[in-house]
Design an enzyme around this catalytic site. Structure first.
Site, mmCIF file in Angstrom:
data_model
loop_
_atom_site.group_PDB
_atom_site.id
_atom_site.type_symbol
_atom_site.label_atom_id
_atom_site.label_comp_id
_atom_site.label_asym_id
_atom_site.label_seq_id
_atom_site.Cartn_x
_atom_site.Cartn_y
_atom_site.Cartn_z
ATOM 1 C CG ASP A 36 6.806 -10.299 17.274
ATOM 2 O OD1 ASP A 36 7.306 -9.804 16.241
ATOM 3 O OD2 ASP A 36 6.588 -11.517 17.421
ATOM 4 C CG LEU A 82 28.516 -9.951 -15.868
ATOM 5 C CD1 LEU A 82 29.127 -10.550 -14.618
ATOM 6 C CD2 LEU A 82 29.267 -8.701 -16.278
ATOM 7 C CD GLU A 110 31.566 -9.541 -6.702
ATOM 8 O OE1 GLU A 110 30.464 -9.688 -7.263
ATOM 9 O OE2 GLU A 110 32.132 -8.455 -6.601
ATOM 10 C CE LYS A 112 25.842 -15.388 -13.866
ATOM 11 N NZ LYS A 112 24.454 -15.601 -13.628
ATOM 12 C CG ASP A 114 20.226 -19.161 -10.106
ATOM 13 O OD1 ASP A 114 19.893 -18.315 -10.962
ATOM 14 O OD2 ASP A 114 20.041 -20.377 -10.249
ATOM 15 N NE ARG A 133 19.458 -8.178 -16.808
ATOM 16 C CZ ARG A 133 19.959 -8.559 -17.966
ATOM 17 N NH1 ARG A 133 20.770 -7.755 -18.605
ATOM 18 N NH2 ARG A 133 19.676 -9.724 -18.464
ATOM 19 C CD GLU A 167 21.053 -11.733 -9.205
ATOM 20 O OE1 GLU A 167 21.549 -10.649 -9.583
ATOM 21 O OE2 GLU A 167 20.732 -12.643 -9.984
ATOM 22 C CE1 TYR A 219 25.199 -7.601 -9.291
ATOM 23 C CE2 TYR A 219 24.418 -9.305 -7.810
ATOM 24 C CZ TYR A 219 24.282 -8.591 -8.979
ATOM 25 O OH TYR A 219 23.255 -8.859 -9.839
ATOM 26 C CE LYS A 283 31.078 -8.134 -10.482
ATOM 27 N NZ LYS A 283 30.227 -7.636 -9.394
ATOM 28 C CE LYS A 307 25.045 -19.793 -15.935
ATOM 29 N NZ LYS A 307 24.123 -19.069 -16.775
ATOM 30 C CB CYS A 401 -3.336 -47.206 -24.419
ATOM 31 S SG CYS A 401 -3.536 -45.498 -23.873
ATOM 32 C CB CYS A 404 -7.993 -45.867 -23.631
ATOM 33 S SG CYS A 404 -6.940 -46.216 -25.041
ATOM 34 C CB CYS A 419 -2.627 -45.187 -27.678
ATOM 35 S SG CYS A 419 -4.401 -45.340 -27.458
ATOM 36 C CB CYS A 424 -6.971 -42.635 -26.241
ATOM 37 S SG CYS A 424 -5.827 -42.630 -24.857
HETATM 38 S S1 IVH Z 1 27.891 -7.961 -11.850
HETATM 39 C C1 IVH Z 1 27.998 -4.807 -15.101
HETATM 40 N N1 IVH Z 1 28.041 -9.663 -9.865
HETATM 41 O O1 IVH Z 1 24.379 -12.343 -13.081
HETATM 42 C C2 IVH Z 1 28.060 -5.845 -14.048
HETATM 43 N N2 IVH Z 1 26.268 -9.936 -11.410
HETATM 44 O O2 IVH Z 1 25.089 -12.044 -16.363
HETATM 45 C C3 IVH Z 1 26.748 -6.334 -13.632
HETATM 46 N N3 IVH Z 1 24.727 -11.751 -10.867
HETATM 47 O O3 IVH Z 1 22.666 -9.758 -14.622
HETATM 48 C C4 IVH Z 1 26.647 -7.639 -13.004
HETATM 49 N N4 IVH Z 1 25.724 -12.391 -9.032
HETATM 50 O O4 IVH Z 1 21.843 -10.551 -12.360
HETATM 51 C C5 IVH Z 1 27.373 -9.298 -10.977
HETATM 52 N N5 IVH Z 1 28.255 -11.043 -8.032
HETATM 53 C C6 IVH Z 1 27.601 -10.684 -9.121
HETATM 54 C C7 IVH Z 1 26.443 -11.364 -9.536
HETATM 55 C C8 IVH Z 1 25.809 -10.954 -10.707
HETATM 56 C C9 IVH Z 1 24.704 -12.609 -9.848
HETATM 57 C C10 IVH Z 1 23.774 -11.766 -11.971
HETATM 58 C C11 IVH Z 1 23.247 -10.435 -12.394
HETATM 59 C C12 IVH Z 1 23.685 -10.258 -13.823
HETATM 60 C C13 IVH Z 1 24.064 -11.650 -14.246
HETATM 61 C C14 IVH Z 1 25.314 -11.639 -15.100
#
Ligand code: IVH
Length: 667
Positions: A36, A82, A110, A112, A114, A133, A167, A219, A283, A307, A401, A404, A419, A424
């Site tokens: 700071d 994907l 990797e 995924k 959120d 996107r 992300e 990523y 990938k 997923k 209810c 009322c 009811c 009401c």
């Molecule tokens: S690769 C062409 N890697 O998940 C490759 N996507 O449906 C582009 N996401 O739209 C995506 N973690 O928003 C990739 N390790 C990861 C990810 C990732 C999250 C998301 C991303 C993408 C969706 C895939």
């Protein structure tokens, strides 16, 4: 002076390094106080000598830049998502397809993350653009907000031109703290980390985004060949070396078995992560093979997203409460000890009806399994009977209810209780739905479910609240399933509804016996609402089509204090009380129908067509929605034509609209 310049450089580099250590590498090398102190010193110097401020100055991260609207950004390389897979079998399938093409590649697994994806562009190492996107081809410029994300470098270690993708997310703790604050301020809570992140990034004022403490994982490198990179893992390391935050939980695997083990391992690890992941991305590692595999129209062929299954979580059923729907239907709802499931805090779940509760054998105090798959509504799956200790209380269906107190009615052979009291308060929802409906104020975007939702969350308790929704804009944007765009659209629709001709308002008020036709007749006769309100009972019943009952309804409605108060408020809110003469002419096919025009039509401009249709009481709007009846598609149409097709809306081509115009205008 040279000293000042040097000091600014020095401070910038100390602070940037500190940020990098803290936000990317997760280690602190200097204390908060020191940070700071340096930051303040830098701020003072930069204010005095702005010409020396560096492009990557950490003072640029505090937020403050406010934009008027989000500019569109075209993605040179589309930002694809994907294909999702949910089972081991589908992963095997993915591998087999690649083998069929005579490849036997390594894969990179990797997490995924959120959150929401972002594309970052750097020129000579300096961050110059950040985009969402969007639809994959065109996104929105969110640079002002992205600059506030400390783990995203403003300047790279190398002065190169590069685009990277990743992300943006919010971690669980940040959301929790944010919600604690919102609770104190009586603001609605943000539903989950993904919505919180995307709501924050869609703020026009970057101060808000800065406060939200967003984070990032990078990523994807869309142009690896420009840097001589041969594998995805190399790309990850390259991006890491440039200063990006790259998730360490990745692994090169050689076969499907190893993919499955990674998924299992991360499924366990997930519970201790500070951020939400909803699956594993797999990938192909070799970029040359990636290139050869290419893309389908929607997705790359070299990657999939596994997923995780719907997470099942144990919690306590602390109570069962009853709600009254717009039709008077009674629904039992589980009140649950608040529990985090897939990044959302679950506190309630519908139990549908008495039979459902009995089938599941639920008792108040039970430990239950709850589940939420993706964005699907949470559900109570089953009771853990072995956890019962005798203190649980049996469920009892109510017979009055809860709103009322009227005795509930269950018809023979039906499962639901109702009811039947028309007064009401729960019926207010129905009144609201009527007010916004197509022949009344016709507010696009305020459908039944949304009204019920906004009613239950307290945003709309009465008709006038609809016109105060703009005060809650920011909160609404952060609600699950909404966003800046949809809320802006909704607020526009609400604003537009104020201008409608008075017969719609008259119909919308819901006076018993007044349908849209009677409302139109009265509006035509009296020209404005005040005149109708002042009409005596005797005068009213002299009108053809108005008998004593209807006359009494109208007369009494406008004598009721509450109704008069509401009407006064609506007037003050700027609703039109005049008959505007819309729909002077009536045509079965056109009047009250919703049109959208796209492309060019022979002989007529879009505006001319609009005027003709509107003179017959059609509603011509800019965007295609489920409520649109016809889309007129001329030459060189826009995406509206595609949307019409995808929604199965009837399309009128050049010839059809010309023949309709001829019919209407008698040419
Ligand atoms: S690769 C062409 N890697 O998940 C490759 N996507 O449906 C582009 N996401 O739209 C995506 N973690 O928003 C990739 N390790 C990861 C990810 C990732 C999250 C998301 C991303 C993408 C969706 C895939």
């Amino acid at each position: 002076m040279e000293n000042v310049k040097q000091r600014i450089e020095e401070l910038t580099s100390i602070l940037n390094e500190a940020n990098y250590n803290y936000y990317v590498l997760n280690k602190s090398k200097i204390t908060d106080q020191e940070f700071d102190k340096y930051l303040r010193e830098l701020e003072i110097l930069e204010e005095k000598y702005p010409e020396y401020a560096k492009v990557d100055s950490p003072t640029k991260r505090v937020g403050g830049e406010v934009i008027e609207r989000f500019e569109k950004v075209r993605h040179n390389i589309p930002m694809l998502s994907l294909p999702d897979v949910f089972s081991e079998e589908e992963i095997i399938n993915f591998g087999e397809k690649i083998q069929k093409e005579n490849f036997n590649p390594e894969y990179v697994c990797e997490l995924k993350i959120d959150g929401l994806s972002v594309s970052l562009k750097y020129e000579k190492g300096v961050l110059i653009s950040a985009a969402t996107r969007g639809n994959g081809l065109v996104g929105e410029n969110i640079l002002h907000n992205v600059k506030t994300i400390k783990s995203i470098p403003l300047k790279l270690n190398k002065d190169i031109d590069i685009e990277v993708r990743g992300e943006i997310y919010m971690d669980f703790k940040t959301l929790e703290k944010l919600n604690e604050k919102r609770k104190k301020n009586n603001e609605p809570l943000l539903q989950n980390v993904r919505n919180a992140a995307s709501g924050s990034i869609r703020q026009l004022d970057s101060k808000i985004a800065a406060e939200r403490k967003l984070n990032s994982w990078i990523y994807h490198l869309p142009n690896p060949e420009d840097y001589g990179i041969k594998t995805h893992m190399e790309a990850l390391n390259f991006m890491k070396d440039l200063g990006f935050k790259v998730n360490p939980n990745n692994r090169i695997v050689k076969n499907i078995d190893e993919i499955i083990s990674f998924i299992k391992e991360m499924g366990e690890k997930r519970k201790s992560l500070e951020y939400a992941i909803d699956g594993i991305v797999i990938k192909v590692n070799d970029l040359d093979i990636q290139k050869k595999l290419g893309f389908t129209s929607k997705y790359p062929r070299w990657a999939i997203a596994y997923k995780f299954p719907a997470e099942e979580v144990y919690t306590k059923l602390t109570d069962i409460i009853f709600t009254v729907g717009r039709t008077g239907r009674i629904t039992p709802n589980a009140v649950l000890e608040p529990t985090l499931v897939m990044g959302s805090t679950i506190k309630r779940a519908t139990l549908h009806n008495e039979d459902y509760v009995k089938e599941k054998n639920l008792m108040i105090g039970d430990t239950v399994v709850i589940r939420k798959a993706g964005d699907v509504i949470p559900e109570v799956v089953r009771v853990l009977f072995e956890r019962r200790n005798g203190s649980e209380k049996p469920f009892k269906m109510i017979d009055k209810c809860p709103i009322c107190g009227t005795n509930l009615v269950k018809k023979e052979g039906q499962v639901d209780y109702f009811c039947t009291n028309v007064h009401c308060p729960a019926r207010k929802i129905e009144a609201l739905i009527h007010f916004t409906s197509r022949h009344a104020l016709d507010i696009d975007g305020l459908g039944d479910e949304i009204i019920e939702d906004f009613f239950n969350t307290g945003y709309i308790k009465s008709v006038e609240d609809i016109y105060h929704l703009d005060k809650h804009k920011q909160d609404l944007e952060n609600l699950e399933g909404y966003g800046t765009k949809s809320i802006n659209k909704l607020l526009d629709a609400i604003e537009n509804s104020k201008k409608r001709s008075v017969e719609r308002l008259l119909f919308g008020l819901g006076i018993s016996g007044i349908g849209d036709k009677t409302a139109l007749m009265l509006a035509k006769k009296y020209k404005n609402l005040e005149n109708i309100m002042n009409a005596s009972y005797e005068e009213l019943i002299e009108i053809k089509d108005i008998g004593p009952t209807l006359g009494k309804n109208i007369f009494e409605f406008f004598k009721d204090e509450k109704n008069l108060e509401l009407i006064k408020k609506l007037k003050n809110l700027g609703l039109n009380f005049e008959y505007l003469g819309e729909a002077e002419k009536y045509d079965e096919l056109i009047t009250n129908k919703k049109f959208v025009i796209t492309g060019t039509i022979d002989n007529y401009s879009r505006d001319e067509i609009k005027k003709i249709l509107e003179s017959y009481g059609a509603i011509v709007s800019e965007s295609v929605s489920k409520k649109t009846n016809y889309v007129i598609v001329g030459e060189n149409p826009g995406s509206k034509a595609d949307k019409a097709r995808s929604l199965d809306i009837e399309i009128w081509d050049n010839d059809k609209i010309l023949s309709e115009i001829n019919r209407l205008t008698g040419k």
